[in-house]
Design an enzyme around this catalytic site. Structure first.
Site, PDB file in Angstrom:
ATOM      1  N   HIS A 171      51.047 -19.553  48.210  1.00  0.00           N
ATOM      2  CA  HIS A 171      51.472 -20.958  48.145  1.00  0.00           C
ATOM      3  C   HIS A 171      52.971 -21.051  47.830  1.00  0.00           C
ATOM      4  CE1 HIS A 171      47.690 -23.072  48.746  1.00  0.00           C
ATOM      5  NE2 HIS A 171      47.094 -22.229  47.934  1.00  0.00           N
ATOM      6  N   ASP A 225      54.697 -25.445  45.620  1.00  0.00           N
ATOM      7  CA  ASP A 225      53.669 -25.083  46.602  1.00  0.00           C
ATOM      8  C   ASP A 225      54.335 -24.905  47.960  1.00  0.00           C
ATOM      9  OD1 ASP A 225      51.030 -24.825  47.905  1.00  0.00           O
ATOM     10  OD2 ASP A 225      50.280 -25.694  46.042  1.00  0.00           O
ATOM     11  N   GLU A 234      44.170 -18.291  46.417  1.00  0.00           N
ATOM     12  CA  GLU A 234      44.303 -18.332  47.872  1.00  0.00           C
ATOM     13  C   GLU A 234      45.467 -17.478  48.379  1.00  0.00           C
ATOM     14  OE1 GLU A 234      42.350 -22.665  48.788  1.00  0.00           O
ATOM     15  OE2 GLU A 234      44.446 -22.709  48.150  1.00  0.00           O
TER      16      GLU A 234
HETATM   17  C1  ACM Z   1      42.886 -24.652  44.328  1.00  0.00           C
HETATM   18  O1  ACM Z   1      42.310 -25.719  44.501  1.00  0.00           O
HETATM   19  N1  ACM Z   1      43.285 -23.917  45.349  1.00  0.00           N
HETATM   20  C2  ACM Z   1      43.146 -24.140  42.992  1.00  0.00           C
END
Ligand code: ACM
Ligand code: ZN
Length: 531
Positions: free
Chosen positions: A252, A182, A316
């Site tokens: 991410h 991440d 995201e």
């Molecule tokens: C997430 O909680 N962004 C998968």
């Protein structure tokens, strides 16, 4: 006592007269190649009752004081791949299952019966471990019964990962979703790109929970070597837990960009994130080097994880960088795409196509539905159940973990002052228990696409293993019953009654669960480090 305090509650149970008494002369007979599970049972019995039993693959003569027989029984429509029969009578315990996994799950049931009665015997007579005679037939409702753990925001020692897998097995949970990369850290060794761990596994600081805008100024680092990863996968396999790695893309990824800045649209500079959130900088979708890099990384990941699925994230992903990047715009033109949203779909499909050449299917977060997705891709639903309805109607397999019911990084009590810092939101035990993975809107054909569900533990505010246990249990205990037991036997009051005994079992294992029946919080016992 509640005579059969088993969680998750079995499919069917018929008490019969009698008791089985464990003694030092009880033998374990493991046929059909089940010796390794026989040895596991021996260890379980040793830890609960202090007895060291013989394990053999053949009947002893003359018949001994009592036997526990483990056998395979051939395919069985009703029991499926993971079901079992467990018959406890005066002289013997007989375990039969179509597959070794069912034998393993019967041991989790037996273990809970032993633990409960041993506890009661100790309290009353200080004597032997006796368990009531019963016939149990059991099988899971769903095949995907998972727990997710984010080790990017905070990571935990290998021994804790094993313990977490052990606790999953106790709950008959079978899938460990390991969130390895991440913005705040890259935690898996990749031989071809040593920078990912030399640079990407280190961050300069971490936000202070009490004031989320301020960093603590303390460097944080760590990653798992490939040898350690293999050790975990092997450990999990022996407990019938499948490990699914998650390698996040195309967003991410600040930790990866900090290590290899040429993979971003702007070229940097980048640093491993020291705050939480969603970041604009993502992999450049117009640069062939990015796809080469990801194929190399995934090739190493595939070698480490034998499971048929690789989770590639996909959640995201801000499109701002792509909208202003020459390379990304050229790719949009070259591929005949309309916009950056379609570029995301192109990116995911291209990775999925690569993985399918390696006989792996992708799982992506529900954003991967946008702009279309390869037919065999599985969608992991996190925002809300409507995405699960959409995905199943499109013919995709679906794993349900909507925030509202499955995010275990949230507060557990309304009195948040008493809780350790959490991500926000409030998810009490009763609500987890009320989770229904199959949305009402689906017809029976679409329903077949719902593989199951899982609990998610994001670890922004969970620096310690004790904190993970506190957030996970007993919410994962409630979820385990949701995912295993037939819908008809669900009853929260009855669950709570069984849970009281089950928590004593967790006490015996030293688990730092949150006690829903007492005001004993993690904060109260001072385990959260920044309080
Ligand atoms: C997430 O909680 N962004 C998968
Ligand atoms: Zn770009």
């Amino acid at each position: 006592m509640n005579t059969f305090p088993i969680i998750p509650k079995p499919y069917s149970m018929s008490p019969i007269p009698g008791v089985f008494r464990f003694s030092g002369h009880t033998r374990i007979i493991a046929r059909d190649g089940l010796e390794p599970i026989g040895v596991y049972l021996k260890e379980v019995i040793q830890s609960i009752a202090g007895l060291s039993l013989d394990v053999s693959s053949a009947e002893m003569k003359p018949p001994s004081a009592g036997t526990i027989l483990l056998t395979l029984m051939g395919e069985n429509q009703v029991l499926g791949r993971e079901g079992y029969q467990l018959e406890i009578s005066n002289n013997e315990i007989v375990i039969r299952a179509p597959h070794p996994s069912g034998v393993f799950y019967s041991i989790q049931t037996l273990r809970q019966l032993m633990q409960a009665s041993h506890r009661d015997q100790q309290l009353s007579e200080g004597g032997d471990c006796l368990i009531p005679a019963v016939k149990i037939e059991d099988r899971p409702r769903f095949r995907w019964r998972g727990m997710h753990l984010d080790v990017a925001r905070h990571m935990y020692p290998i021994d804790f990962i094993k313990r977490f897998i052990d606790l999953m097995a106790l709950h008959k949970l079978n899938t460990f979703h390991w969130h390895l990369t991440d913005d705040q850290g890259w935690r898996i060794e990749i031989k071809k790109y040593p920078g990912l761990t030399e640079i990407g596994s280190r961050r300069k600081a971490t936000p202070i929970p009490a004031n989320r805008q301020v960093s603590d100024g303390i460097p944080y680092k760590g990653f798992y070597t490939q040898d350690q990863v293999r050790e975990i996968v092997d450990y999990a396999t022996r407990r019938f837990v499948t490990v699914i790695p998650e390698i996040e893309l195309p967003g991410h990824v600040l930790a990866a960009l900090a290590s290899y800045p040429e993979l971003g649209c702007t070229g940097g500079s980048y640093q491993v994130a020291t705050s939480w959130g969603v970041f604009e900088d993502v992999f450049c979708a117009g640069n062939e080097k990015v796809y080469e890099f990801l194929e190399d990384v995934l090739n190493e990941v595939i070698e480490l994880f034998p499971a048929g699925y690789i989770h590639i994230g996909g959640d995201e992903v801000p499109k701002d960088r792509w909208n202003h990047c020459q390379k990304c715009q050229s790719m949009i033109e070259k591929q005949g795409l309309k916009n950056a949203a379609e570029l995301q779909s192109y990116f995911i499909k291209r990775i999925a196509a690569f993985l399918s050449t390696r006989r792996r299917r992708i799982i992506g977060w529900d954003e991967t539905l946008e702009g279309g997705l390869a037919a065999d891709a599985t969608v992991m639903v996190w925002r809300d159940a409507s995405y699960g309805v959409q995905a199943a109607r499109m013919g995709h397999d679906v794993i349900m973990c909507p925030t509202e019911y499955c995010y275990f990084d949230t507060y557990q009590a309304q009195d948040q002052e008493r809780e350790p810092p959490a991500i926000g939101g409030f998810l009490p035990l009763e609500k987890v228990y009320a989770f229904e993975p199959i949305p009402d809107e689906l017809n029976p054909d679409q329903t077949k696409h719902i593989l199951g569900g899982q609990g998610n533990i994001w670890t922004e505010y969970i620096p310690t293993p004790e904190g993970v246990e506190y957030m996970a249990f007993p919410r994962a205990t409630a979820l385990a019953e949701v995912l295993w037991s037939p819908q008809e036997v669900k009853d929260y009051k009855d669950f709570c009654q069984r849970l009281r005994g089950f928590l004593r079992h967790l006490d015996g294992l030293g688990v730092h669960y949150r006690d829903p029946f007492a005001v004993k919080t993690l904060r109260g016992v001072g385990l959260h480090n920044s309080l």
